[in-house]
Design an enzyme around this catalytic site. Structure first.
Site, PDB file in Angstrom:
ATOM      1  N   TRP A 193       0.831  -1.218   0.000  1.00 24.10           N
ATOM      2  CA  TRP A 193       0.000   0.000   0.000  1.00 24.10           C
ATOM      3  C   TRP A 193       0.857   1.256   0.000  1.00 24.10           C
ATOM      4  O   TRP A 193       0.495   2.261  -0.618  1.00 24.10           O
ATOM      5  CB  TRP A 193      -0.990  -0.015   1.160  1.00 24.10           C
ATOM      6  CG  TRP A 193      -1.953  -1.142   0.996  1.00 24.10           C
ATOM      7  CD1 TRP A 193      -2.031  -2.279   1.727  1.00 24.10           C
ATOM      8  CD2 TRP A 193      -2.941  -1.277  -0.042  1.00 24.10           C
ATOM      9  NE1 TRP A 193      -3.005  -3.116   1.227  1.00 24.10           N
ATOM     10  CE2 TRP A 193      -3.575  -2.522   0.142  1.00 24.10           C
ATOM     11  CE3 TRP A 193      -3.340  -0.478  -1.105  1.00 24.10           C
ATOM     12  CZ2 TRP A 193      -4.597  -2.970  -0.688  1.00 24.10           C
ATOM     13  CZ3 TRP A 193      -4.355  -0.925  -1.938  1.00 24.10           C
ATOM     14  CH2 TRP A 193      -4.972  -2.157  -1.726  1.00 24.10           C
ATOM     15  N   ASP A 226      -1.147   7.014   6.516  1.00 22.00           N
ATOM     16  CA  ASP A 226      -2.200   6.089   6.101  1.00 22.00           C
ATOM     17  C   ASP A 226      -2.417   5.153   7.291  1.00 22.00           C
ATOM     18  O   ASP A 226      -1.556   4.331   7.607  1.00 22.00           O
ATOM     19  CB  ASP A 226      -1.747   5.319   4.854  1.00 22.00           C
ATOM     20  CG  ASP A 226      -2.747   4.239   4.441  1.00 22.00           C
ATOM     21  OD1 ASP A 226      -3.716   3.991   5.179  1.00 22.00           O
ATOM     22  OD2 ASP A 226      -2.541   3.628   3.371  1.00 22.00           O
ATOM     23  N   LYS A 265     -12.227  -1.299   7.810  1.00 21.90           N
ATOM     24  CA  LYS A 265     -11.567  -2.241   8.728  1.00 21.90           C
ATOM     25  C   LYS A 265     -12.004  -1.901  10.162  1.00 21.90           C
ATOM     26  O   LYS A 265     -13.026  -2.378  10.604  1.00 21.90           O
ATOM     27  CB  LYS A 265     -10.060  -2.201   8.535  1.00 21.90           C
ATOM     28  CG  LYS A 265      -9.660  -2.539   7.082  1.00 21.90           C
ATOM     29  CD  LYS A 265      -8.177  -2.526   6.912  1.00 21.90           C
ATOM     30  CE  LYS A 265      -7.743  -2.353   5.477  1.00 21.90           C
ATOM     31  NZ  LYS A 265      -8.070  -3.486   4.614  1.00 21.90           N
TER      32      LYS A 265
END
Ligand code: PMP
Length: 351
Positions: free
Chosen positions: A98, A166, A190
């Site tokens: 990511w 992030d 999540k």
């Protein structure tokens, strides 16, 4: 048969939240949240309450504002380099899949420097001693969902500004000083709910009036429209609102301790076994995504069948990494990890 959901996201939701969602959308006498105008008071209040809940749980002051946007965490990889006009360069740490995607997006927009990387060892550790151009910004991925690493030492942030994080896979998972960052973002799916949106928590000092940024990509226009610039991701924010209340109700002490206990139980089991081993350096292990592999790869097929029969779902590793990955997000009860650990031990005993 009961299923145990260890997937990396969209993640497990608490039973009581699923029940509340059912009630909301099956009320025959009223229009549900899915059928009413986003310009009405109800949705306005839902967004306002959710923004405040998130900011309170993060202990952030009014320098910060919360946005709920479309496009998941991935769109933020574009919006950040577009919007954050610091004098210096955009610096990134490369800690896995990511982070790499964030770097690629930034490169498409502006000069971008990778200041450290753990690619040399398949992203199995967090690079230390980061240095960057402090006139610019630094972007980090605090928890690396694919490889299973997480930053635990934040001393490099002391006294520094313009750090962007992030936090898709570890937001509100433990006690944390969020004020060390000026922009925190992630997908909602999540620890904060279900798919369909993202959260962006931004220090307003970072936001400028940028004429050359299209409005849907412009933080200023979203802030001015208090996240309702166009039809927003109402259902995702509705679920997040329930999750944020659930977290508030449980308390961050409970969330912190439960997540610590869950990951410790699983890592201890891996460490005390001769069949399983963890894939990342101990000091950088993630509390959210536990990655591991079998010492005897010939047993993989029978391991997969065994876990399947036990109702364990979603433990296959990411396609780019292989191995196994058990995700232990906030809403997973300790008892599910206990059950999984029993299954791991039983397989090892009988294989
Ligand atoms: N960053 C991290 C750390 C992630 O785990 C993910 C999704 N798994 C993303 C970014 C991308 O999120 P989205 O699918 O919401 O764009």
């Amino acid at each position: 048969m009961k299923k145990y959901n260890f997937t990396a996201g969209p993640s497990i939701l608490a039973n009581e939240i699923v029940e509340e969602i059912k009630i909301e959308i099956s009320n025959d006498n009223e229009l549900s949240i899915l059928e009413i105008s986003h310009r009405g008071k109800l949705i306005g209040d839902l967004f306002e309450e959710s923004r405040q809940l998130l900011k309170d749980l993060m202990h952030l002051n009014d320098d910060y504002e919360v946005l709920f946007l479309h496009g998941g965490a991935s769109l933020q990889n574009t919006m950040i380099p577009y919007n954050i006009k610091t004098n210096g360069s955009a610096s990134y740490t490369d800690t896995g899949l990511w982070a790499t995607k964030s770097i690629e997006e930034s490169k498409a927009i502006r000069a971008t420097t990778v200041v450290s990387s753990s690619k040399d060892r398949l992203y199995s550790y967090i690079p230390k001693n980061i240095e960057w151009d402090e006139d610019g910004y630094l972007h980090i991925t605090t928890n690396n969902t694919v490889s299973g690493t997480q930053y635990h030492d934040y001393s490099f942030c002391e006294g520094k500004r313009n750090i962007i994080a992030d936090m898709s896979s570890d937001i509100l998972s433990r006690h944390f000083d969020y004020s060390k960052f000026d922009l925190i973002y992630g997908g909602l799916q999540k620890n904060l709910g279900t798919a369909g949106g993202s959260f962006v928590v931004i220090n307003k000092n970072l936001v400028e009036d940028l004429l050359n940024v299209p409005s849907m990509l412009n933080y200023k226009s979203h802030l001015d429209a208090i996240s309702i610039l166009n039809t927003p991701p109402v259902f995702a924010v509705f679920v997040s609102n329930l999750v944020l209340k659930w977290i508030k109700n449980k308390g961050m002490d409970y969330i912190n301790d439960n997540n610590t206990k869950k990951s410790k139980l699983l890592y201890d089991t891996l460490d005390n076994s001769s069949l399983y081993f963890g894939l990342v350096d101990r000091e950088d292990r993630s509390m959210m995504n536990v990655t591991f592999e079998l010492t005897n790869l010939n047993l993989k097929s029978s391991f997969n069948t065994f876990m399947n029969e036990k109702g364990i779902e979603g433990i296959e590793g990411h396609r780019s990494r292989g191995g196994y990955r058990a995700s232990l997000y906030n809403m997973m009860p300790y008892s599910h990890v206990e059950y999984f650990v029993e299954c791991l031990k039983e397989f090892e005993r009988t294989c």
